[in-house]
Design a protein around this motif. Structure first.
Motif, PDB file in Angstrom:
ATOM      1  N   THR A   1       6.080  -1.516   1.251  1.00  0.00           N
ATOM      2  CA  THR A   1       7.462  -1.322   1.365  1.00  0.00           C
ATOM      3  C   THR A   1       8.186   0.017   1.271  1.00  0.00           C
ATOM      4  OG1 THR A   1       7.314  -1.168  -1.025  1.00  0.00           O
ATOM      5  CG2 THR A   1       7.584  -3.644  -0.192  1.00  0.00           C
ATOM      6  N   ASP A   2       7.420   1.071   0.737  1.00  0.00           N
ATOM      7  CA  ASP A   2       7.965   2.464   0.691  1.00  0.00           C
ATOM      8  C   ASP A   2       9.405   2.269  -0.109  1.00  0.00           C
ATOM      9  OD1 ASP A   2       8.055   5.017   0.891  1.00  0.00           O
ATOM     10  OD2 ASP A   2       9.543   5.090   2.610  1.00  0.00           O
ATOM     11  N   PHE A   3       9.436   1.349  -1.116  1.00  0.00           N
ATOM     12  CA  PHE A   3      10.597   1.347  -2.041  1.00  0.00           C
ATOM     13  C   PHE A   3      10.763   2.741  -2.774  1.00  0.00           C
ATOM     14  CE2 PHE A   3      13.674   0.305  -5.144  1.00  0.00           C
ATOM     15  CZ  PHE A   3      14.454  -0.717  -4.615  1.00  0.00           C
TER      16      PHE A   3
ATOM     17  N   THR B   1       0.813  -1.035  -0.199  1.00  0.00           N
ATOM     18  CA  THR B   1      -0.027   0.003   0.119  1.00  0.00           C
ATOM     19  C   THR B   1       0.923   1.178   0.108  1.00  0.00           C
ATOM     20  OG1 THR B   1      -0.305  -0.226   2.573  1.00  0.00           O
ATOM     21  CG2 THR B   1      -2.143  -0.963   1.075  1.00  0.00           C
ATOM     22  N   HIS B   2       2.129   1.106  -0.125  1.00  0.00           N
ATOM     23  CA  HIS B   2       2.969   2.314  -0.426  1.00  0.00           C
ATOM     24  C   HIS B   2       4.281   1.861  -0.993  1.00  0.00           C
ATOM     25  CE1 HIS B   2       4.469   6.254   0.219  1.00  0.00           C
ATOM     26  NE2 HIS B   2       5.576   6.022   0.967  1.00  0.00           N
ATOM     27  N   ILE B   3       4.412   2.288  -2.223  1.00  0.00           N
ATOM     28  CA  ILE B   3       5.641   2.033  -2.866  1.00  0.00           C
ATOM     29  C   ILE B   3       5.948   3.156  -4.140  1.00  0.00           C
ATOM     30  CG2 ILE B   3       4.358   0.616  -4.624  1.00  0.00           C
ATOM     31  CD1 ILE B   3       7.228  -1.130  -4.946  1.00  0.00           C
ATOM     32  N   HIS B   4       7.025   3.677  -4.227  1.00  0.00           N
ATOM     33  CA  HIS B   4       7.298   4.857  -5.070  1.00  0.00           C
ATOM     34  C   HIS B   4       7.903   4.106  -6.450  1.00  0.00           C
ATOM     35  CE1 HIS B   4       7.168   7.820  -2.013  1.00  0.00           C
ATOM     36  NE2 HIS B   4       7.467   7.080  -1.075  1.00  0.00           N
ATOM     37  N   PHE B   5       7.305   4.469  -7.454  1.00  0.00           N
ATOM     38  CA  PHE B   5       7.733   4.237  -8.817  1.00  0.00           C
ATOM     39  C   PHE B   5       8.775   5.050  -9.327  1.00  0.00           C
ATOM     40  CE2 PHE B   5       6.600   5.703 -13.396  1.00  0.00           C
ATOM     41  CZ  PHE B   5       7.549   4.640 -13.971  1.00  0.00           C
TER      42      PHE B   5
ATOM     43  N   ALA C   1       1.144   7.063   4.623  1.00  0.00           N
ATOM     44  CA  ALA C   1       2.136   6.322   4.672  1.00  0.00           C
ATOM     45  C   ALA C   1       2.914   6.538   6.180  1.00  0.00           C
ATOM     46  CB  ALA C   1       2.816   6.169   3.637  1.00  0.00           C
ATOM     47  N   HIS C   2       3.301   5.533   6.773  1.00  0.00           N
ATOM     48  CA  HIS C   2       4.273   5.767   7.911  1.00  0.00           C
ATOM     49  C   HIS C   2       3.401   5.732   9.343  1.00  0.00           C
ATOM     50  CE1 HIS C   2       7.216   5.735   4.995  1.00  0.00           C
ATOM     51  NE2 HIS C   2       6.920   6.960   4.486  1.00  0.00           N
ATOM     52  N   CYS C   3       2.792   7.270   9.483  1.00  0.00           N
ATOM     53  CA  CYS C   3       2.018   7.199  10.806  1.00  0.00           C
ATOM     54  C   CYS C   3       2.865   6.793  12.114  1.00  0.00           C
ATOM     55  CB  CYS C   3       0.766   6.627  10.639  1.00  0.00           C
ATOM     56  SG  CYS C   3      -0.127   7.170   9.255  1.00  0.00           S
TER      57      CYS C   3
ATOM     58  N   SER D   1      -0.753   9.826   0.473  1.00  0.00           N
ATOM     59  CA  SER D   1       0.273  10.741   0.928  1.00  0.00           C
ATOM     60  C   SER D   1       1.132  10.197   2.191  1.00  0.00           C
ATOM     61  CB  SER D   1      -0.120  12.102   1.120  1.00  0.00           C
ATOM     62  OG  SER D   1       0.725  13.037   1.283  1.00  0.00           O
ATOM     63  N   HIS D   2       2.218  11.307   2.716  1.00  0.00           N
ATOM     64  CA  HIS D   2       2.674  10.793   3.887  1.00  0.00           C
ATOM     65  C   HIS D   2       2.518  11.479   4.931  1.00  0.00           C
ATOM     66  CE1 HIS D   2       5.482   9.916   0.367  1.00  0.00           C
ATOM     67  NE2 HIS D   2       5.959   8.995   1.027  1.00  0.00           N
ATOM     68  N   LEU D   3       2.495  10.819   6.142  1.00  0.00           N
ATOM     69  CA  LEU D   3       2.089  11.441   7.542  1.00  0.00           C
ATOM     70  C   LEU D   3       3.120  10.957   8.692  1.00  0.00           C
ATOM     71  CD1 LEU D   3      -0.235  13.129   8.820  1.00  0.00           C
ATOM     72  CD2 LEU D   3      -0.867  11.021   9.412  1.00  0.00           C
TER      73      LEU D   3
END
Ligand code: GUN
Ligand code: ZN
Length: 467
Positions: free
Chosen positions: A344-346, A74-78, A293-295, A241-243
């Motif tokens: 993953t947040d890759f 649910t969170h990965i950066h292309f 993402a993150h929290c 988004s990120h938080l």
């Protein structure tokens, strides 16, 4: 013709909360999964109980392999496809400015972006990531390449161009005017949301509105995005988004955001309350199709508000380790009732594989201080990597487990592809108690899966292959 897949089935049945995952865990050592012509699960149970009507169906015997629901990232950066393990940036804000913004700027070149889209899709297939919320590139041609390659492969994706209207020198190539930020986002929604079937309810492709994070946009952008979201919510558009990722005192992301906006909580900036004193300045971006993402460093009021609005968390422990962001307090976050999925947040994380995220989640949370420390149940691990991800994407009705009637997204795990896993599973000491022995096997599996263990990947019952 229906397909019958044989193997050891593990999944989280029904629609449990994370606290109920243990009771919802299904393990069928000699299992059969039947997929009908439409790619829908028609039967999941004991091989010996296979209904007679499927006796003439095509049998794919994966024994002694395992059948798991497809992994949901649910969170990965292309645009960070080639930026994993970036060195020399330190923690979040410096890493973004020094390593990531320059790296993402290379996607301005359409050929490079196309090559990255092919590679990104390959990595997803290798990792068994059947569905993903993908943080997109700033460049529309790169997003076109991502959606096109994803569609060709037959994977699921929710993605949107990363929106930036504020930033320092290295962010300049990724930034647009206020007008273009809205225009390009609206264009992407019109072009790609539900584009493969023409209907978001049946589509594999979906679009999200993706402000990078509050420090990358202005109050005007947040106001305009609130208006835009309000006008497309009923089309099933997403927000990502990120938080609360980095809380270095004074100069980290959380303090910088609160100082820049003069708000009581970081979440307020995404909740329409982005004016000083957390006054309402526009419409909220929160809801059942929003993933933050993150929290890691949330206040209780923020967790409560996310739970209330159905906003999900993407938990990214590998990234937390890689960027020194700290540890999301597991018990407190679970207790708030917010849905927790896995990311993953890759390239903020350096692994493509959701089981690696689950393994690091286990290690991180057993290491929490004192009474906060917890040994995650393997069912909770499987839950956050599959069903909770489908829930975060608000598509739990379509995939995420092997309930009858769901679209058949699954991975075939062949331990023989990974000798260390194979040997461990074959020779492990197991408890006499069958339930504990089951949990031990699932734990060993989730901790030991590598890309080499993922033999086959299916979405809607169709085998997904790279090129
Ligand atoms: N916050 C804003 N942008 C990013 C990013 O690219 N990665 C991570 N981990 N956090 C961010
Ligand atoms: Zn991220």
């Amino acid at each position: 013709m229906s397909q019958v897949h044989l193997g050891h089935v593990f999944h989280i049945a029904g629609s449990p909360l994370i606290t109920e995952a243990d009771a919802a865990l299904v393990s069928i050592a000699d299992g059969a999964l039947v997929i009908d012509d439409a790619g829908v699960i028609a039967f999941c149970g004991e091989r010996t109980a296979l209904p007679a009507e499927y006796e003439s169906a095509t049998v794919l015997d994966h024994r002694p392999g395992f059948l798991l629901p497809g992994f949901v990232d649910t969170h990965i950066h292309f645009p960070q496809t080639y930026a994993g393990d970036s060195y020399g940036g330190g923690q979040l804000l410096e890493w973004l400015n020094l390593c990531i913004f320059p790296s993402e700027s290379k996607f301005a070149d359409p050929d490079f972006a196309q090559q990255a889209a092919v590679e990104f899709t390959r990595r997803r297939i290798a990792a068994g990531t059947t569905a993903a919320m993908v943080f997109g590139s700033a460049f529309p041609h790169a997003q076109d390449a991502l959606f096109t390659e994803t569609q060709k492969a037959g994977l699921r994706v929710v993605s949107g161009r990363g929106i930036q209207t504020a930033g320092g020198e290295t962010a300049q190539p990724l930034m647009t005017s206020e007008e273009d930020a809205i225009r390009l986002t609206r264009d992407e929604i019109d072009k790609w949301h539900g584009a493969d079937t023409g209907n978001p309810d049946t589509a594999l492709l979906h679009v999200a509105i993706v402000p990078r994070f509050s420090l990358s946009v202005t109050t005007e952008t947040l106001k305009n995005l609130g208006e835009l979201y309000d006008s497309v919510r009923d089309r099933g558009v997403y927000v990502h988004s990120h938080l609360n990722e980095n809380n270095r005192p004074g100069t980290g992301e959380v303090d910088s955001t609160k100082q820049a906006y003069q708000v009581n909580s970081y979440l307020d900036t995404y909740d329409g309350k982005f004016l000083p004193g957390s006054q309402v300045g526009g419409k909220s971006l929160l809801g059942r199709k929003t993933i933050l993402a993150h929290c890691v460093h949330c206040q209780d009021v923020e967790l409560e508000r996310m739970a209330e609005t159905g906003t999900s968390i993407s938990h990214c422990p590998i990234s937390q380790l890689f960027l020194g962001s700290g540890t999301m307090p597991w018990k407190r976050t679970v207790a708030s009732g917010v849905n927790i999925s896995a990311g993953t947040d890759f390239g903020g994380g350096d692994e493509w594989l959701i089981p690696r995220v689950l393994g690091d989640a286990f290690k991180q949370h057993i290491t929490e201080d004192g009474a906060a420390g917890v040994s995650l149940h393997p069912a909770e691990m499987l839950f956050i990597g599959t069903l909770a991800g489908a829930r975060a994407l608000d598509m739990e009705n379509r995939f995420g487990n092997f309930d009858i009637g769901k679209e058949a997204d699954f991975v075939v795990i062949d331990p023989a592809g990974t000798p260390a896993l194979d040997g461990r599973l074959a020779n492990a000491v197991r408890a006499a108690d069958p339930e504990l022995a089951r949990d031990q096997t699932l734990f060993g599996l989730l901790m030991g899966i590598r890309e080499s263990s993922i033999a086959q990947v299916y979405v809607q019952g169709r085998l997904v292959t790279a090129d």
